[in-house]
Design a protein around this motif. Structure first.
Motif, short mmCIF file in Angstrom:
data_model
loop_
_atom_site.label_atom_id
_atom_site.label_comp_id
_atom_site.label_asym_id
_atom_site.label_seq_id
_atom_site.Cartn_x
_atom_site.Cartn_y
_atom_site.Cartn_z
N PHE A 55 8.30 48.22 48.47
CA PHE A 55 9.50 47.83 49.21
C PHE A 55 9.14 47.31 50.60
N ALA A 56 8.03 47.78 51.14
CA ALA A 56 7.58 47.28 52.45
C ALA A 56 7.30 45.77 52.36
N VAL A 57 6.85 45.31 51.20
CA VAL A 57 6.59 43.87 51.01
C VAL A 57 7.90 43.10 51.17
N PHE A 58 8.98 43.68 50.63
CA PHE A 58 10.29 43.02 50.72
C PHE A 58 10.74 42.92 52.17
N GLU A 59 10.69 44.05 52.86
CA GLU A 59 11.15 44.06 54.26
C GLU A 59 10.27 43.14 55.12
N ALA A 60 8.97 43.13 54.84
CA ALA A 60 8.06 42.25 55.60
C ALA A 60 8.38 40.79 55.27
N GLY A 61 8.67 40.53 54.00
CA GLY A 61 8.96 39.16 53.56
C GLY A 61 10.18 38.58 54.25
N LEU A 62 11.18 39.41 54.48
CA LEU A 62 12.39 38.93 55.18
C LEU A 62 12.04 38.44 56.58
N LEU A 63 10.96 38.99 57.14
CA LEU A 63 10.52 38.60 58.49
C LEU A 63 9.35 37.61 58.43
N ASN A 65 14.78 55.25 35.34
CA ASN A 65 13.44 55.72 34.97
C ASN A 65 12.43 55.25 36.00
N ALA A 66 11.43 56.08 36.25
CA ALA A 66 10.45 55.78 37.29
C ALA A 66 9.83 54.40 37.08
N GLN A 67 9.41 54.09 35.86
CA GLN A 67 8.75 52.81 35.62
C GLN A 67 9.72 51.65 35.81
N GLU A 68 10.99 51.89 35.46
CA GLU A 68 12.00 50.85 35.62
C GLU A 68 12.19 50.54 37.11
N LEU A 69 12.13 51.57 37.93
CA LEU A 69 12.26 51.35 39.38
C LEU A 69 11.09 50.51 39.89
N VAL A 70 9.89 50.80 39.40
CA VAL A 70 8.72 50.01 39.79
C VAL A 70 8.90 48.55 39.35
N ASP A 71 9.34 48.37 38.11
CA ASP A 71 9.53 47.01 37.60
C ASP A 71 10.57 46.25 38.43
N ASN A 72 11.65 46.94 38.79
CA ASN A 72 12.70 46.31 39.62
C ASN A 72 12.17 45.95 41.00
N LEU A 73 11.37 46.85 41.57
CA LEU A 73 10.82 46.56 42.91
C LEU A 73 9.90 45.34 42.85
N LEU A 74 9.12 45.25 41.78
CA LEU A 74 8.22 44.10 41.62
C LEU A 74 9.02 42.81 41.54
N LYS A 75 10.14 42.88 40.82
CA LYS A 75 10.99 41.71 40.69
C LYS A 75 11.59 41.34 42.06
N GLN A 76 11.95 42.38 42.80
CA GLN A 76 12.58 42.16 44.11
C GLN A 76 11.62 41.50 45.10
N ILE A 77 10.31 41.79 44.97
CA ILE A 77 9.35 41.23 45.95
C ILE A 77 8.69 39.95 45.45
N GLU A 78 9.03 39.55 44.23
CA GLU A 78 8.44 38.33 43.65
C GLU A 78 8.51 37.13 44.59
N PRO A 79 9.66 36.90 45.26
CA PRO A 79 9.74 35.71 46.14
C PRO A 79 8.69 35.71 47.25
N PHE A 80 8.14 36.86 47.56
CA PHE A 80 7.21 36.93 48.69
C PHE A 80 5.75 36.96 48.26
N ASN A 81 5.54 36.83 46.93
CA ASN A 81 4.22 36.55 46.41
C ASN A 81 3.08 37.39 47.01
N PRO A 82 3.19 38.72 46.96
CA PRO A 82 2.14 39.55 47.57
C PRO A 82 0.84 39.50 46.77
N GLY A 83 -0.26 39.81 47.43
CA GLY A 83 -1.54 39.92 46.72
C GLY A 83 -1.80 41.37 46.36
N PHE A 84 -2.60 41.59 45.32
CA PHE A 84 -2.93 42.96 44.91
C PHE A 84 -4.43 43.12 44.70
N THR A 85 -4.98 44.20 45.19
CA THR A 85 -6.33 44.62 44.83
C THR A 85 -6.17 46.00 44.22
#
Lengths: 334, 109
Positions: A17-25, A61-81
């Motif tokens: 979710f931090a990716v989302f808030e950062a993305g807005l800025l 469901n916990a996994q559904e929340l993760v999936d939704n968060l991923l969808k929510q941050i998609e516009p901000f194209n974060p990188g993952f390691t």
């Protein structure tokens, strides 16, 4: 080297979710997680458990929340390691940071956000003297490369599923496998327990029950372990390798050495912006502590929003921040 | 509301009797934390971290049996005993009246 605005340590719900808030800025993010998948505890530990206290979701469901968060941050194209643990943090002359992982991936960023939840899961170590002295010299907590154990004398310790599974696997590789278990029976997967019992009956492995490893010996490299049975009588057996398999336990890990103020395994923060005692480093979610702290996902979300307002000054030092609602501005991808 | 009394032995060997009300739906782990015992309880009560590991020296037979999660976790511990339990899986109710718990889980770093 990966270059980004904010390096987020931990890809659990709060880090996402931090990716989302950062993305807005307009701040770009890169996330690092020791686990091989996104979602933190939610995906690793309780993916199918329902969560009841996410605003707007009577149950999710916990996994559904993760999936939704991923969808929510998609516009901000974060990188993952993923599958790499953050090890080192170095401050550069221009005040930026270089974060280095266990696999030597380097991330250059202007701010670091620790959203590490419980910490990283590390092997639980038995209380045996000189254990750490022989780490990497005969003591291993996981089997990374089974070939290392070919034609060697291996002692495994533990009673859980992984102890059983590796005993079975290594019985075909090693010269001799000994499994030491403090209990009398195995309550793990019945199939594996049965297989181990068969291997022991046929003499293919050495199964030592109601016993503990009490000492280890060697000269530069492990060569012997001492075992005590129920009567406490001790005896030695040869061992090229000892593999204690006592599960994983969450630890703060290398972050504990970053000179952050830590209280009861949690990072102290200022509730104004969830900043730590080191400028440019923030801690949000379950890993932080402050008076009144509640370890709730929704509190972590709130912390992420406030943190981003503050981190903005490190990413865009020459700009003034003006707060905008998504209802007015929408979500502008980049 | 009834006050449930039981004994707790700390890591230093000191023993104290606790009185905890039975109407707050507390687990033993939560009661110990609220009584200022140094218990990590990292996972918050999901039987995942074993940092609330206790030994039940008296009263074990009256306490409800372990669930699969607790069995699996205790099985992995190097220092579990036949009377080991996870405090987060034990409820504060009349079944633990008079019991004796010894704290074993690791302390804060």
């Amino acid at each position: 080297m990966i270059t980004t605005d904010i390096c987020i340590v931990g890809a659990g719900p709060v880090g996402l979710f931090a990716v989302f808030e950062a993305g807005l800025l307009k701040m770009r993010c890169h996330l690092v997680d020791a686990l091989p998948q996104i979602g933190g505890q939610l995906s690793e530990i309780y993916p199918q458990k329902p969560i009841y206290d996410i605003p707007g979701y009577p149950t999710i469901n916990a996994q559904e929340l993760v999936d939704n968060l991923l969808k929510q941050i998609e516009p901000f194209n974060p990188g993952f390691t993923l599958g790499e643990r953050v090890e080192k943090l170095e401050r550069q002359e221009d005040k930026s940071f270089i974060v280095t992982t266990s696999e030597n991936t380097q991330i250059r960023c202007k701010a670091v956000v620790i959203a590490g939840g419980l910490g990283c899961f590390e092997p639980r170590k038995p209380a045996v003297e000189r254990l750490e002295e022989f780490e990497g010299k005969g003591v291993a907590y996981m089997v990374r490369n089974p070939e290392l154990f070919r034609d060697k004398e291996i002692v495994l310790a533990g009673g859980g599923d992984s102890a059983l599974d590796w005993t079975i696997f290594l019985s075909d590789v090693a010269k001799r496998v000994t499994l030491v278990h403090r209990g009398e029976t195995f309550r793990g997967a019945p199939d594996s327990a049965e297989k181990v019992a068969h291997l022991a009956e046929s003499g293919k492995i050495n199964l030592i029950l109601k016993s503990n490893i009490t000492k280890i010996n060697g000269n530069g490299h492990l060569n012997e372990v001492t075992i005590a049975g129920a009567d406490n009588a001790e005896y030695n057996i040869n061992a090229d390798y000892l593999i204690p398999l006592f599960g994983l336990s969450p630890k703060l890990g290398p972050i504990a050495d970053w000179s952050l103020n830590v209280e009861k395994s949690a990072i102290q923060v200022n509730t104004f912006d969830y900043s730590t005692n080191i400028e440019g480093i923030y801690a949000i979610g379950d890993i932080n502590t402050y008076p009144g702290k509640l370890k709730l996902i929704l509190c972590g979300f709130h912390e992420a929003a406030l943190m981003c307002q503050s981190a903005f000054k490190y990413v865009f030092p020459d700009q003034r921040l003006s707060f905008k609602y998504t209802t007015v501005n929408g979500v502008n991808a980049f | 509301m009834t006050l449930i009394r039981f004994n707790v032995e700390n890591r230093d060997g000191s023993v104290q009797e606790l009185e905890i009300p039975d109407d707050m739906s507390l687990s033993l782990m939560e009661a110990l934390k609220a009584s200022d015992y140094n218990i990590l309880a990292t996972c918050g009560g999901m039987a995942l971290c074993a940092t609330c590991h206790v030994q039940v020296k008296e009263g074990l037979s009256k306490i409800p049996e372990m669930g699969d999660d607790e069995i699996a976790m205790l099985d992995t511990l190097p220092d579990a005993h036949h009377d080991s339990r996870l405090a987060c899986q034990i409820r504060i109710n009349e079944l633990i009246e008079g019991a004796y718990f010894k704290i074993l889980g690791i302390e804060h770093e």
